[in-house]
Design a protein around this motif. Structure first.
Motif, PDB file in Angstrom:
ATOM      1  N   ARG B  84       0.832  -1.221   0.000  1.00 56.70           N
ATOM      2  CA  ARG B  84       0.000   0.000   0.000  1.00 56.70           C
ATOM      3  C   ARG B  84       0.859   1.261   0.000  1.00 56.70           C
ATOM      4  O   ARG B  84       0.466   2.275  -0.561  1.00 56.70           O
ATOM      5  CB  ARG B  84      -0.974  -0.048   1.177  1.00 56.70           C
ATOM      6  N   LEU B  85       2.008   1.199   0.629  1.00 53.68           N
ATOM      7  CA  LEU B  85       2.930   2.344   0.582  1.00 53.68           C
ATOM      8  C   LEU B  85       3.666   2.415  -0.754  1.00 53.68           C
ATOM      9  O   LEU B  85       3.781   3.479  -1.357  1.00 53.68           O
ATOM     10  CB  LEU B  85       3.947   2.245   1.725  1.00 53.68           C
ATOM     11  N   VAL B  86       4.134   1.284  -1.213  1.00 57.76           N
ATOM     12  CA  VAL B  86       4.928   1.258  -2.451  1.00 57.76           C
ATOM     13  C   VAL B  86       4.081   1.710  -3.640  1.00 57.76           C
ATOM     14  O   VAL B  86       4.502   2.566  -4.419  1.00 57.76           O
ATOM     15  CB  VAL B  86       5.491  -0.165  -2.695  1.00 57.76           C
ATOM     16  N   SER B  87       2.877   1.180  -3.750  1.00 61.08           N
ATOM     17  CA  SER B  87       2.044   1.520  -4.909  1.00 61.08           C
ATOM     18  C   SER B  87       0.597   1.134  -4.665  1.00 61.08           C
ATOM     19  O   SER B  87       0.110   0.119  -5.166  1.00 61.08           O
ATOM     20  CB  SER B  87       2.584   0.817  -6.157  1.00 61.08           C
ATOM     21  N   ALA B  88      -0.115   1.996  -3.931  1.00 62.91           N
ATOM     22  CA  ALA B  88      -1.523   1.714  -3.636  1.00 62.91           C
ATOM     23  C   ALA B  88      -2.353   1.657  -4.907  1.00 62.91           C
ATOM     24  O   ALA B  88      -3.386   0.979  -4.951  1.00 62.91           O
ATOM     25  CB  ALA B  88      -2.083   2.773  -2.688  1.00 62.91           C
ATOM     26  N   SER B  89      -1.888   2.328  -5.968  1.00 64.38           N
ATOM     27  CA  SER B  89      -2.682   2.360  -7.198  1.00 64.38           C
ATOM     28  C   SER B  89      -2.721   0.993  -7.888  1.00 64.38           C
ATOM     29  O   SER B  89      -3.550   0.753  -8.756  1.00 64.38           O
ATOM     30  CB  SER B  89      -2.141   3.416  -8.160  1.00 64.38           C
ATOM     31  N   ARG B  90      -1.824   0.093  -7.513  1.00 62.39           N
ATOM     32  CA  ARG B  90      -1.906  -1.274  -8.052  1.00 62.39           C
ATOM     33  C   ARG B  90      -3.149  -1.988  -7.557  1.00 62.39           C
ATOM     34  O   ARG B  90      -3.648  -2.908  -8.190  1.00 62.39           O
ATOM     35  CB  ARG B  90      -0.694  -2.101  -7.610  1.00 62.39           C
ATOM     36  N   LEU B  91      -3.629  -1.603  -6.373  1.00 59.32           N
ATOM     37  CA  LEU B  91      -4.812  -2.243  -5.802  1.00 59.32           C
ATOM     38  C   LEU B  91      -6.082  -1.499  -6.199  1.00 59.32           C
ATOM     39  O   LEU B  91      -7.134  -2.100  -6.323  1.00 59.32           O
ATOM     40  CB  LEU B  91      -4.699  -2.293  -4.273  1.00 59.32           C
ATOM     41  N   ASN B  92      -5.969  -0.184  -6.363  1.00 60.05           N
ATOM     42  CA  ASN B  92      -7.126   0.624  -6.754  1.00 60.05           C
ATOM     43  C   ASN B  92      -6.622   1.771  -7.637  1.00 60.05           C
ATOM     44  O   ASN B  92      -6.075   2.754  -7.142  1.00 60.05           O
ATOM     45  CB  ASN B  92      -7.817   1.182  -5.503  1.00 60.05           C
ATOM     46  N   PRO B  93      -6.797   1.616  -8.965  1.00 60.19           N
ATOM     47  CA  PRO B  93      -6.253   2.626  -9.885  1.00 60.19           C
ATOM     48  C   PRO B  93      -6.825   4.031  -9.625  1.00 60.19           C
ATOM     49  O   PRO B  93      -6.205   5.013 -10.018  1.00 60.19           O
ATOM     50  CB  PRO B  93      -6.683   2.126 -11.271  1.00 60.19           C
ATOM     51  N   ALA B  94      -7.988   4.138  -8.987  1.00 56.29           N
ATOM     52  CA  ALA B  94      -8.607   5.452  -8.764  1.00 56.29           C
ATOM     53  C   ALA B  94      -8.181   6.093  -7.447  1.00 56.29           C
ATOM     54  O   ALA B  94      -8.602   7.185  -7.123  1.00 56.29           O
ATOM     55  CB  ALA B  94     -10.132   5.314  -8.800  1.00 56.29           C
ATOM     56  N   THR B  95      -7.328   5.412  -6.681  1.00 48.86           N
ATOM     57  CA  THR B  95      -6.972   5.962  -5.367  1.00 48.86           C
ATOM     58  C   THR B  95      -6.269   7.312  -5.501  1.00 48.86           C
ATOM     59  O   THR B  95      -5.588   7.572  -6.496  1.00 48.86           O
ATOM     60  CB  THR B  95      -6.073   4.991  -4.579  1.00 48.86           C
ATOM     61  N   ILE B  96      -6.439   8.176  -4.478  1.00 51.85           N
ATOM     62  CA  ILE B  96      -5.678   9.424  -4.462  1.00 51.85           C
ATOM     63  C   ILE B  96      -4.362   9.234  -3.718  1.00 51.85           C
ATOM     64  O   ILE B  96      -3.541  10.140  -3.661  1.00 51.85           O
ATOM     65  CB  ILE B  96      -6.473  10.598  -3.827  1.00 51.85           C
ATOM     66  N   MET B  97      -4.139   8.060  -3.132  1.00 49.58           N
ATOM     67  CA  MET B  97      -2.884   7.844  -2.406  1.00 49.58           C
ATOM     68  C   MET B  97      -1.730   7.724  -3.395  1.00 49.58           C
ATOM     69  O   MET B  97      -1.760   6.885  -4.295  1.00 49.58           O
ATOM     70  CB  MET B  97      -2.979   6.579  -1.555  1.00 49.58           C
ATOM     71  N   PRO B  98      -0.715   8.583  -3.230  1.00 49.47           N
ATOM     72  CA  PRO B  98       0.431   8.469  -4.138  1.00 49.47           C
ATOM     73  C   PRO B  98       1.149   7.126  -3.961  1.00 49.47           C
ATOM     74  O   PRO B  98       1.030   6.481  -2.924  1.00 49.47           O
ATOM     75  CB  PRO B  98       1.352   9.610  -3.685  1.00 49.47           C
ATOM     76  N   SER B  99       1.885   6.744  -4.987  1.00 46.18           N
ATOM     77  CA  SER B  99       2.749   5.566  -4.896  1.00 46.18           C
ATOM     78  C   SER B  99       4.100   6.051  -4.388  1.00 46.18           C
ATOM     79  O   SER B  99       4.791   6.794  -5.085  1.00 46.18           O
ATOM     80  CB  SER B  99       2.892   4.916  -6.272  1.00 46.18           C
ATOM     81  N   TYR B 100       4.464   5.612  -3.191  1.00 51.21           N
ATOM     82  CA  TYR B 100       5.651   6.194  -2.538  1.00 51.21           C
ATOM     83  C   TYR B 100       6.976   5.623  -3.019  1.00 51.21           C
ATOM     84  O   TYR B 100       8.024   6.175  -2.717  1.00 51.21           O
ATOM     85  CB  TYR B 100       5.510   6.074  -1.007  1.00 51.21           C
ATOM     86  N   TYR B 101       6.899   4.512  -3.761  1.00 51.23           N
ATOM     87  CA  TYR B 101       8.149   3.893  -4.231  1.00 51.23           C
ATOM     88  C   TYR B 101       7.989   3.533  -5.692  1.00 51.23           C
ATOM     89  O   TYR B 101       7.860   2.369  -6.065  1.00 51.23           O
ATOM     90  CB  TYR B 101       8.464   2.656  -3.382  1.00 51.23           C
ATOM     91  N   ARG B 102       7.943   4.596  -6.498  1.00 53.97           N
ATOM     92  CA  ARG B 102       7.704   4.412  -7.923  1.00 53.97           C
ATOM     93  C   ARG B 102       8.226   5.659  -8.625  1.00 53.97           C
ATOM     94  O   ARG B 102       8.075   6.766  -8.111  1.00 53.97           O
ATOM     95  CB  ARG B 102       6.201   4.272  -8.142  1.00 53.97           C
ATOM     96  N   VAL B 103       8.837   5.483  -9.774  1.00 51.61           N
ATOM     97  CA  VAL B 103       9.294   6.656 -10.530  1.00 51.61           C
ATOM     98  C   VAL B 103       8.807   6.625 -11.975  1.00 51.61           C
ATOM     99  O   VAL B 103       9.017   7.575 -12.718  1.00 51.61           O
ATOM    100  CB  VAL B 103      10.836   6.804 -10.517  1.00 51.61           C
ATOM    101  N   ASP B 104       8.106   5.563 -12.364  1.00 52.65           N
ATOM    102  CA  ASP B 104       7.645   5.463 -13.750  1.00 52.65           C
ATOM    103  C   ASP B 104       6.163   5.826 -13.834  1.00 52.65           C
ATOM    104  O   ASP B 104       5.467   5.875 -12.830  1.00 52.65           O
ATOM    105  CB  ASP B 104       7.838   4.029 -14.263  1.00 52.65           C
ATOM    106  N   GLY B 105       5.710   6.096 -15.055  1.00 59.07           N
ATOM    107  CA  GLY B 105       4.281   6.337 -15.279  1.00 59.07           C
ATOM    108  C   GLY B 105       3.779   7.633 -14.684  1.00 59.07           C
ATOM    109  O   GLY B 105       2.586   7.785 -14.460  1.00 59.07           O
ATOM    110  N   LEU B 106       4.676   8.573 -14.402  1.00 59.14           N
ATOM    111  CA  LEU B 106       4.274   9.866 -13.836  1.00 59.14           C
ATOM    112  C   LEU B 106       4.445  10.947 -14.888  1.00 59.14           C
ATOM    113  O   LEU B 106       5.309  10.854 -15.755  1.00 59.14           O
ATOM    114  CB  LEU B 106       5.122  10.191 -12.596  1.00 59.14           C
ATOM    115  N   ASP B 107       3.619  11.987 -14.790  1.00 62.83           N
ATOM    116  CA  ASP B 107       3.606  13.047 -15.796  1.00 62.83           C
ATOM    117  C   ASP B 107       4.076  14.356 -15.174  1.00 62.83           C
ATOM    118  O   ASP B 107       3.632  14.730 -14.087  1.00 62.83           O
ATOM    119  CB  ASP B 107       2.160  13.188 -16.315  1.00 62.83           C
ATOM    120  N   ARG B 108       4.975  15.065 -15.850  1.00 63.83           N
ATOM    121  CA  ARG B 108       5.395  16.412 -15.447  1.00 63.83           C
ATOM    122  C   ARG B 108       5.886  16.496 -14.001  1.00 63.83           C
ATOM    123  O   ARG B 108       5.509  17.415 -13.260  1.00 63.83           O
ATOM    124  CB  ARG B 108       4.250  17.412 -15.645  1.00 63.83           C
TER     125      ARG B 108
END
Lengths: 263, 136
Positions: B84-108
């Motif tokens: 959930r800390l590393v990438s909560a969006s893997r469990l729920n793509p609509a979550t507002i929780m940022p992915s704390y251990y990820r550097v790909d797939g981000l914009d600007r």
């Protein structure tokens, strides 16, 4: 690999009977729209309500002096062409950002004032966020106090509104957030104790207590973009004007409060 | 089970394996420090309490955009907390929780943060260790 992982995770959630929130954000129904004013503490509301206590009125007074001051090679003051701002500027700010035919794109009120300086007065433009530009903008916008926000709904502006909306909806920055995630979906919540609000720009330029100063809508937008840890835009950037325009369409019909006070 | 490739760019992320809805193994191979984890949760730059509240009587300003962290340790295993800390969006793509251990797939991403995860592997392990102690 990655999408497979997501599919597996989603499948697990579905198997576990957990509902997945829809990706599409919900826009705020017109009847539920609230000015940032309504989220404020009574003490802060009282500052805005009393012109003798509202620090923004100091900029409005400076703006009135600038309105009547001669500037540029023509030696004309704003008042020499536009006469009494109380009549000529009434309702103008409620229609900005507005389309500029020569530039073939929308300009905000600050940019319109600077275009008037360069084109009509043959004066140098004021710097963005300078005291003079904020003062003149606040003076002009104050003439619309109480007027309903009414950006023009024209075919020329439509693509720029659409771009602003796209900006608002798109996730960006290290925190991977879109404006909509907070301001459409969570406006009734609190970010570390501060009301999130609906991002309806009813009172710009605003006197923001956190700034201890008057500031423009673009300054406020840049604050949020910094908070998202996204690459910022320069003052006057087309992207920021388009976002302003979209926000004004969201606020259509709401009364102008300039100079508003905000925490 | 999947092994995830790591990001190209400024900082190499350590590889991790997702099992179900958890990352079972520590990102660093060592357990975190719960005391440091509590301090990190309260630190503004970690961003946790912008959205979450929790058992932090000394902290006046806590967010309510997300569930309270109280009881996290009884709701989730350490492995579940880690994912959930590393990438909560893997469990729920609509979550507002940022992915704390990820550097790909981000914009600007702003230049100062580009190519960097929000938290380091060590910081994530410290926070996991702390959250696991929140049993009520």
């Amino acid at each position: 690999m990655k999408s497979a992982g997501t599919i597996v995770a989603v499948a697990l959630l579905i198997a576990a009977g957990i509902a997945i929130a829809p990706l599409a954000a919900t826009e705020i129904p017109p009847a539920e729209r609230r000015s940032g004013y309504s989220f404020m503490a009574p003490d802060t509301k009282a500052i805005q309500d009393d012109d003798t206590a509202n620090p923004g009125m100091l900029w409005v007074l400076d703006g009135e002096a600038l309105w009547n001051s001669k500037a540029g090679a023509t030696g004309n003051a704003c008042a020499d062409c536009h006469n009494d701002a109380r009549a000529s500027m009434k309702g103008v700010a409620a229609r900005y950002p507005a389309y500029d035919k020569a530039l073939a794109r929308p300009v905000n009120l600050e940019q319109r004032i600077n275009l008037c300086r360069t084109r009509q007065q043959q004066a140098t433009p004021f710097a963005f966020e300078s005291r003079d530009l904020l003062a003149l903008t606040a003076f002009v916008a104050e003439q619309s106090r109480g007027a309903a926000i009414a950006p023009e709904a024209t075919a020329e502006l439509a693509p720029f509104v659409a771009k602003g909306r796209d900006f608002f909806m798109r996730r960006q920055g290290q925190l991977n957030l879109g404006c909509t995630n907070c301001h459409d979906d969570n406006w009734d919540k609190h970010l570390a104790g501060s009301a999130v609000t609906q991002a309806l720009p009813t009172g710009y330029p605003i006197y923001r207590l956190e700034w201890q100063s008057l500031g423009s809508l673009q300054r406020r937008l840049r604050n949020c973009i910094t908070g998202m840890r996204a690459q910022n835009y320069d003052y006057g950037a087309p992207e920021l004007v388009e976002l302003e325009l979209y926000l004004m369409t969201r606020a259509r019909g709401m009364p102008i409060e300039t100079p508003a006070v905000r925490p | 089970m999947l092994a995830l490739p790591c990001a190209a760019g400024g900082q190499e992320l350590r590889p991790y394996t997702i099992t179900g809805d958890a990352i079972v193994e520590s990102l660093t191979g060592a357990p975190g420090d719960a005391v440091r984890g509590r301090a990190l949760v309260l630190e503004r730059t970690s961003t946790c309490i912008l959205c979450h509240s929790g058992p932090f009587p000394e902290e006046k300003f806590q967010g309510d955009l997300a569930p309270s962290l109280s009881g996290s340790g009884s709701r989730w295993s350490k492995g579940q907390l880690r994912l959930r800390l590393v990438s909560a969006s893997r469990l729920n793509p609509a979550t507002i929780m940022p992915s704390y251990y990820r550097v790909d797939g981000l914009d600007r991403v702003a230049p100062a943060w580009r190519g960097k995860p929000i938290l380091s592997a060590e910081q994530i392990e410290d926070i996991v260790a702390y959250l696991a102690t929140l049993l009520e």
